[in-house]
Design a protein around this motif. Structure first.
Motif, short mmCIF file in Angstrom:
data_model
loop_
_atom_site.label_atom_id
_atom_site.label_comp_id
_atom_site.label_asym_id
_atom_site.label_seq_id
_atom_site.Cartn_x
_atom_site.Cartn_y
_atom_site.Cartn_z
N LEU A 120 0.66 -1.26 0.05
CA LEU A 120 0.01 0.07 -0.02
C LEU A 120 1.00 1.33 -0.09
N THR A 121 1.98 1.28 0.68
CA THR A 121 2.85 2.32 0.66
C THR A 121 3.38 2.72 -0.79
N VAL A 122 3.72 1.57 -1.38
CA VAL A 122 4.44 1.76 -2.63
C VAL A 122 3.40 2.29 -3.80
N THR A 123 2.19 1.83 -3.42
CA THR A 123 1.01 2.19 -4.28
C THR A 123 0.83 3.71 -4.11
N ALA A 124 1.03 4.29 -2.77
CA ALA A 124 0.97 5.52 -2.70
C ALA A 124 1.89 6.51 -3.17
N PHE A 125 3.04 6.03 -3.30
CA PHE A 125 3.99 6.65 -3.87
C PHE A 125 3.90 6.80 -5.18
N LEU A 126 3.60 5.65 -6.10
CA LEU A 126 3.21 5.75 -7.40
C LEU A 126 2.02 6.55 -7.66
N VAL A 127 0.91 6.58 -6.86
CA VAL A 127 -0.08 7.57 -7.27
C VAL A 127 0.61 8.89 -7.19
N PHE A 128 1.36 9.32 -6.27
CA PHE A 128 1.84 10.75 -6.07
C PHE A 128 2.80 10.97 -7.32
N GLU A 129 3.34 9.90 -7.75
CA GLU A 129 4.26 10.25 -8.73
C GLU A 129 3.65 10.69 -10.24
N ASP A 130 2.52 10.46 -10.19
CA ASP A 130 1.77 10.90 -11.40
C ASP A 130 1.02 11.94 -11.45
N VAL A 131 1.09 12.54 -10.13
CA VAL A 131 0.59 14.07 -10.15
C VAL A 131 1.83 15.06 -9.70
N ALA A 132 1.58 16.31 -10.22
CA ALA A 132 2.73 17.44 -9.83
C ALA A 132 1.96 17.88 -8.71
N VAL A 133 2.39 17.52 -7.33
CA VAL A 133 2.17 18.01 -6.17
C VAL A 133 3.19 18.86 -5.33
N ASP A 134 3.16 19.72 -4.53
CA ASP A 134 4.15 20.43 -4.13
C ASP A 134 4.72 19.82 -2.72
N VAL A 135 3.85 18.85 -2.15
CA VAL A 135 4.39 18.31 -0.67
C VAL A 135 3.58 16.95 -0.60
N LEU A 136 4.28 16.18 -0.08
CA LEU A 136 3.53 14.91 0.56
C LEU A 136 3.65 15.11 2.12
N PHE A 137 2.28 14.37 2.70
CA PHE A 137 2.30 14.38 4.12
C PHE A 137 2.10 12.75 4.43
N LEU A 138 3.01 12.21 4.99
CA LEU A 138 3.13 10.67 5.42
C LEU A 138 3.06 10.65 6.73
N GLU A 139 1.96 9.51 7.12
CA GLU A 139 2.04 9.29 8.49
C GLU A 139 2.74 7.66 8.66
N ALA A 140 3.37 7.90 9.60
CA ALA A 140 4.23 6.50 9.94
C ALA A 140 3.20 5.34 10.30
N GLY A 141 3.20 4.09 9.90
CA GLY A 141 2.32 3.43 10.36
C GLY A 141 2.53 2.84 11.60
N MET A 142 3.62 2.23 12.08
CA MET A 142 4.03 1.97 13.46
C MET A 142 5.49 2.22 13.61
N GLY A 143 5.72 2.83 14.82
CA GLY A 143 7.23 2.98 14.98
C GLY A 143 7.96 4.00 14.05
N GLY A 144 8.85 3.70 13.17
CA GLY A 144 9.44 4.69 12.31
C GLY A 144 10.69 4.21 11.82
N ARG A 145 11.71 3.92 12.36
CA ARG A 145 12.90 3.49 11.74
C ARG A 145 12.69 2.31 10.88
N PHE A 146 11.83 1.28 11.20
CA PHE A 146 11.81 0.12 10.42
C PHE A 146 10.31 0.11 9.54
#
Length: 407
Positions: A120-146
């Protein structure tokens, strides 16, 4: 736990993934390499921490929208289904956009490489790649480092809060949990943090020093007093968030600061309007009349909910409708809710980690309590003689309640 309606696309495009949690970045980094690393093509504000992530992204989104800043957002878990987790300028991802992303993943040979959340994360990046947006807001799923969202080379990290949660994956102490969350810091990057307990703050400062990350702290570098935000030469007055609770003032301030540090020029009048409009499903959300949803699901968020009730609904009778996951400290959560609750309804729901309603009933010390074995039988509006009804305990529970009631 399956992501609602995600399987539609997996089956259609024959892209398989595992419905498990598997911390680590090797697999998703390999997958993104095959796709040309779409995660590195945008400015990113990465929100991690324990509580306040969703609210912070709601503020970021509202402020960006009001200023004409185009954005993509990726959040979790879903409220209704997978489409609300990926948004472009506040609009849910379409089935056509999902199909284009899955076609690319199929062609790249990603089937069987990833877990559901990684896919799903990869899907999101691919969706965003198709659109010229100024910024992305990403919420970490759990933790962060991994966490699978932590795959970009550069980002501004935002940490609203740190508390005990997901101990089976992140550790049982504030220091252990903070180490996981601090993994989102980037070399020579920026970190915007809320008020953290000293044990957590020390971990973040150490990580920031090791990575030469600039640290911008709430109530040290920027403040909110009497509904006025101040950061250096920037001062915005008359800020009145729609989302209730003292913690929302901090989340609002973090969002403004992160956008400023990202290089955006904000205006007082537009920021005032934005914070007054920002809302988030399942966070003290008034769904109708005297009925609210709040996704409080750990001790810190339950504490915030109780304090919000005491401030905004003093002397009101409170009816709780509750579902909790079994890996939470549900006894401590109940003790706090009993401080303000007039009656309790414990509900069986279908998440694989759901705690039985009977177990909650057994541990609740309040005399006015019932068990509802079938979530389809919950009538959220039946307690009209109660001043306030609050549905809480788990975002997954709230999502299921909403899907049953259509609210």
């Amino acid at each position: 736990m399956e992501i609602t309606n995600f399987n539609i696309y997996k089956k259609k495009w024959k892209v398989l993934s595992e419905t498990i949690i598997k911390p680590g970045l090797e697999s998703i980094q390999l997958a993104l390499d095959k796709l040309g690393n779409p995660q590195d093509k945008h400015r990113i504000i990465h929100v991690a921490g324990t509580n306040g992530k969703g609210s912070t992204i709601a503020f970021l989104s509202a402020i960006a929208r009001e200023h004409g800043i185009t954005y993509g957002s990726f959040t979790s878990p879903c409220i209704i289904d997978v489409h609300d987790q990926i948004q472009l300028n506040g609009q849910h991802v379409t089935s056509e956009q999902m199909d284009r992303a899955f076609q690319k993943m199929q062609q790249a040979g990603l089937s069987g490489m990833l877990t559901d959340f990684e896919l799903l994360t990869v899907t999101a990046f691919l969706v965003f790649e198709d659109v010229a947006v100024d910024v992305l807001f990403l919420e970490a799923g759990m933790g962060g480092r991994f966490d699978s969202t932590n795959v970009m080379k550069k980002s501004i990290a935002v940490i609203p809060s740190i508390s005990i949660d997901h101990t089976n994956f992140l550790g049982e102490t504030i220091e252990e949990i903070s180490w996981h969350k601090a993994g989102v810091l980037k070399e020579n990057g920026k970190l915007v943090i809320g008020l953290l307990v000293e044990e957590a703050r020390n971990v973040f400062i150490t990580e920031a020093n090791e990575k030469s990350t600039s640290v911008i702290e709430f109530e040290r570098d920027f403040i909110v007093e009497n509904n006025t935000y101040t950061y250096g030469n920037i001062q915005f007055e008359q800020l009145h968030p729609r989302m209730i609770g003292e913690h929302q003032m901090s989340n609002m301030a973090l969002s403004i600061t992160a956008l400023v540090e990202c290089g955006f020029s904000l205006e007082e009048s537009k920021t005032q309007l934005a914070v007054g409009q920002a809302s988030l499903s399942g966070r003290m959300e008034n769904i109708r009349g005297n009925i609210y949803c709040d996704g409080a699901h750990n001790q810190a968020s339950i504490d915030a909910l109780v304090e919000t009730i005491k401030k905004y609904f003093p002397n009101k009778r409170i009816h709780f409708i509750i579902g909790i996951l079994k890996d939470k400290d549900y006894v401590s959560m109940l003790r706090r809710l009993e401080e303000v609750g007039s009656s309790f309804e414990f509900v069986e729901f279908h998440h694989e980690r759901a705690l039985s309603a009977k177990e909650l009933y057994k541990h609740c010390l309040h005399e006015v309590k019932v068990v509802t074995k079938d979530i389809d039988k919950v009538n959220i509006g039946k307690n009209l003689n109660i001043d306030i009804t609050i549905i809480t305990g788990s975002l997954y529970f709230i999502s299921e309640i909403r899907s049953k009631t259509g609210k």
